[in-house]
Design a protein around this motif. Structure first.
Motif, PDB file in Angstrom:
ATOM      1  N   LEU A  66      12.521  71.758 -60.606  1.00 15.92           N
ATOM      2  CA  LEU A  66      13.315  71.461 -59.414  1.00 15.92           C
ATOM      3  C   LEU A  66      13.749  72.678 -58.612  1.00 15.92           C
ATOM      4  CD1 LEU A  66      15.564  68.642 -60.906  1.00 15.92           C
ATOM      5  CD2 LEU A  66      13.549  68.380 -59.445  1.00 15.92           C
ATOM      6  N   ARG A  67      13.695  73.853 -59.171  1.00 16.40           N
ATOM      7  CA  ARG A  67      14.199  75.015 -58.442  1.00 16.40           C
ATOM      8  C   ARG A  67      13.167  75.512 -57.427  1.00 16.40           C
ATOM      9  NH1 ARG A  67      13.573  78.689 -63.602  1.00 16.40           N
ATOM     10  NH2 ARG A  67      11.425  79.358 -63.289  1.00 16.40           N
ATOM     11  N   PRO A  68      13.648  76.052 -56.335  1.00 17.69           N
ATOM     12  CA  PRO A  68      12.715  76.648 -55.365  1.00 17.69           C
ATOM     13  C   PRO A  68      12.297  78.040 -55.842  1.00 17.69           C
ATOM     14  CG  PRO A  68      14.943  76.780 -54.532  1.00 17.69           C
ATOM     15  CD  PRO A  68      15.002  76.012 -55.822  1.00 17.69           C
ATOM     16  N   VAL A  69      11.027  78.348 -55.683  1.00 20.58           N
ATOM     17  CA  VAL A  69      10.518  79.647 -56.100  1.00 20.58           C
ATOM     18  C   VAL A  69       9.997  80.362 -54.859  1.00 20.58           C
ATOM     19  CG1 VAL A  69       8.887  80.866 -57.567  1.00 20.58           C
ATOM     20  CG2 VAL A  69       9.893  78.722 -58.346  1.00 20.58           C
ATOM     21  N   VAL A  70      10.803  81.294 -54.316  1.00 20.62           N
ATOM     22  CA  VAL A  70      10.427  82.079 -53.151  1.00 20.62           C
ATOM     23  C   VAL A  70      10.820  83.528 -53.440  1.00 20.62           C
ATOM     24  CG1 VAL A  70      10.644  82.324 -50.648  1.00 20.62           C
ATOM     25  CG2 VAL A  70      10.940  80.083 -51.709  1.00 20.62           C
ATOM     26  N   PRO A  71       9.965  84.271 -54.178  1.00 19.76           N
ATOM     27  CA  PRO A  71      10.332  85.660 -54.485  1.00 19.76           C
ATOM     28  C   PRO A  71      10.195  86.552 -53.249  1.00 19.76           C
ATOM     29  CG  PRO A  71       8.154  85.163 -55.341  1.00 19.76           C
ATOM     30  CD  PRO A  71       8.685  83.896 -54.747  1.00 19.76           C
ATOM     31  N   THR A  72      11.205  87.362 -53.025  1.00 18.54           N
ATOM     32  CA  THR A  72      11.187  88.365 -51.953  1.00 18.54           C
ATOM     33  C   THR A  72      11.612  89.694 -52.559  1.00 18.54           C
ATOM     34  OG1 THR A  72      13.493  87.912 -51.352  1.00 18.54           O
ATOM     35  CG2 THR A  72      11.788  86.624 -50.208  1.00 18.54           C
ATOM     36  N   PRO A  73      11.286  90.803 -51.916  1.00 18.39           N
ATOM     37  CA  PRO A  73      11.697  92.107 -52.464  1.00 18.39           C
ATOM     38  C   PRO A  73      13.219  92.230 -52.614  1.00 18.39           C
ATOM     39  CG  PRO A  73      10.048  92.418 -50.751  1.00 18.39           C
ATOM     40  CD  PRO A  73      10.402  90.971 -50.750  1.00 18.39           C
ATOM     41  N   GLU A  74      13.970  91.606 -51.693  1.00 16.38           N
ATOM     42  CA  GLU A  74      15.431  91.681 -51.793  1.00 16.38           C
ATOM     43  C   GLU A  74      15.935  90.941 -53.033  1.00 16.38           C
ATOM     44  OE1 GLU A  74      13.939  90.661 -48.908  1.00 16.38           O
ATOM     45  OE2 GLU A  74      14.159  92.552 -47.831  1.00 16.38           O
ATOM     46  N   LYS A  75      15.290  89.825 -53.367  1.00 15.23           N
ATOM     47  CA  LYS A  75      15.710  89.068 -54.542  1.00 15.23           C
ATOM     48  C   LYS A  75      15.381  89.793 -55.839  1.00 15.23           C
ATOM     49  CE  LYS A  75      15.503  84.372 -52.753  1.00 15.23           C
ATOM     50  NZ  LYS A  75      14.856  83.057 -52.902  1.00 15.23           N
ATOM     51  N   LEU A  76      14.346  90.607 -55.822  1.00 14.07           N
ATOM     52  CA  LEU A  76      13.940  91.334 -57.024  1.00 14.07           C
ATOM     53  C   LEU A  76      14.677  92.654 -57.193  1.00 14.07           C
ATOM     54  CD1 LEU A  76      10.096  90.655 -56.815  1.00 14.07           C
ATOM     55  CD2 LEU A  76      11.801  89.448 -58.191  1.00 14.07           C
ATOM     56  N   LEU A  77      15.529  93.025 -56.226  1.00 16.73           N
ATOM     57  CA  LEU A  77      16.281  94.274 -56.292  1.00 16.73           C
ATOM     58  C   LEU A  77      17.440  94.145 -57.273  1.00 16.73           C
ATOM     59  CD1 LEU A  77      16.654  97.108 -54.999  1.00 16.73           C
ATOM     60  CD2 LEU A  77      18.211  96.013 -53.383  1.00 16.73           C
ATOM     61  N   THR A  78      17.629  95.150 -58.110  1.00 22.05           N
ATOM     62  CA  THR A  78      18.728  95.161 -59.054  1.00 22.05           C
ATOM     63  C   THR A  78      20.020  95.466 -58.314  1.00 22.05           C
ATOM     64  OG1 THR A  78      17.246  96.000 -60.737  1.00 22.05           O
ATOM     65  CG2 THR A  78      19.577  96.200 -61.177  1.00 22.05           C
ATOM     66  N   GLY A  82      27.081  92.392 -56.359  1.00 21.98           N
ATOM     67  CA  GLY A  82      26.709  92.167 -54.965  1.00 21.98           C
ATOM     68  C   GLY A  82      26.538  93.445 -54.165  1.00 21.98           C
ATOM     69  N   VAL A  83      26.603  94.609 -54.782  1.00 21.92           N
ATOM     70  CA  VAL A  83      26.485  95.881 -54.083  1.00 21.92           C
ATOM     71  C   VAL A  83      25.169  96.529 -54.490  1.00 21.92           C
ATOM     72  CG1 VAL A  83      27.540  98.156 -53.752  1.00 21.92           C
ATOM     73  CG2 VAL A  83      28.971  96.145 -54.120  1.00 21.92           C
ATOM     74  N   ASP A  84      24.458  97.082 -53.510  1.00 26.24           N
ATOM     75  CA  ASP A  84      23.212  97.771 -53.817  1.00 26.24           C
ATOM     76  C   ASP A  84      23.491  98.969 -54.713  1.00 26.24           C
ATOM     77  OD1 ASP A  84      21.729  96.018 -52.300  1.00 26.24           O
ATOM     78  OD2 ASP A  84      21.863  97.227 -50.485  1.00 26.24           O
ATOM     79  N   PRO A  85      22.593  99.245 -55.654  1.00 23.46           N
ATOM     80  CA  PRO A  85      22.825 100.372 -56.573  1.00 23.46           C
ATOM     81  C   PRO A  85      22.725 101.716 -55.857  1.00 23.46           C
ATOM     82  CG  PRO A  85      20.653  99.432 -56.934  1.00 23.46           C
ATOM     83  CD  PRO A  85      21.354  98.546 -55.944  1.00 23.46           C
ATOM     84  N   VAL A  86      23.618 102.635 -56.241  1.00 27.88           N
ATOM     85  CA  VAL A  86      23.627 103.975 -55.692  1.00 27.88           C
ATOM     86  C   VAL A  86      23.611 104.943 -56.860  1.00 27.88           C
ATOM     87  CG1 VAL A  86      24.924 105.648 -54.315  1.00 27.88           C
ATOM     88  CG2 VAL A  86      24.947 103.225 -53.686  1.00 27.88           C
ATOM     89  N   GLY A  87      22.739 105.914 -56.829  1.00 26.68           N
ATOM     90  CA  GLY A  87      22.663 106.901 -57.898  1.00 26.68           C
ATOM     91  C   GLY A  87      21.805 106.399 -59.045  1.00 26.68           C
TER      92      GLY A  87
END
Length: 157
Positions: A66-78, A82-87
């Motif tokens: 039932l889940r939607p599967v739409v992988p994007t580069p943003e979704k695969l980012l660690t 909710g904050v982008d990794p720094v360092g």
């Protein structure tokens, strides 16, 4: 002269092939009935385990379908919180905090053993033995705490 074991009654054959184990105060105990009751109680536990495994498998299967599967580069980012990794991804953590947690768990679990000891200690006939065993147990705890103190684990810096 009577033969050895001559006063032991012969097993009694009951209906449907059940064999009684013997006559105990006029009550026949059917071995097959006891075994059936024993395995029936475990069959209920086994059935519940199978139902639980099936429930989890169906839930995971339904989620996958039932889940939607739409992988994007943003979704695969660690990310973290909710904050982008720094360092770099490595963080320095003081080991002593783990040691404090470890010591807390040890003494919390060991204190759980004191409650049954208190109930057994109150029972007649177990007082002295239980008291000696518990002092040995508390001695091991004291040695562990002394070792941690001597290593400087318990000092704040």
């Amino acid at each position: 002269m009577r033969e050895r074991g001559a006063d032991v009654p012969e097993p009694t054959v009951l209906a449907a092939g059940h064999v009684a184990a013997g006559d105990v105060a006029g009550v026949h105990v059917a071995v097959a009935d006891i075994a059936a009751d024993y395995f029936q109680s475990y069959s209920v536990v086994g059935l519940l385990a199978v139902i639980g495994v099936l429930f989890v498998a169906v839930a995971f299967g339904a989620g996958r379908l039932l889940r939607p599967v739409v992988p994007t580069p943003e979704k695969l980012l660690t990310y973290e919180c909710g904050v982008d990794p720094v360092g770099e991804g490595w963080a320095h953590t003081q080991v002593r905090y783990y040691v404090y947690a470890f010591l807390y768990v040890i003494f919390a679990v060991d204190s759980i053993f004191l409650f049954p000891w208190a109930t057994v200690f109150a029972a007649p006939g177990y007082g002295a033995t239980t008291l000696v065993e518990m002092f040995i147990f508390l001695g091991f705890l004291a040695v562990g705490l002394l070792y941690a103190y001597k290593k400087g684990v318990l000092t704040w810096t």
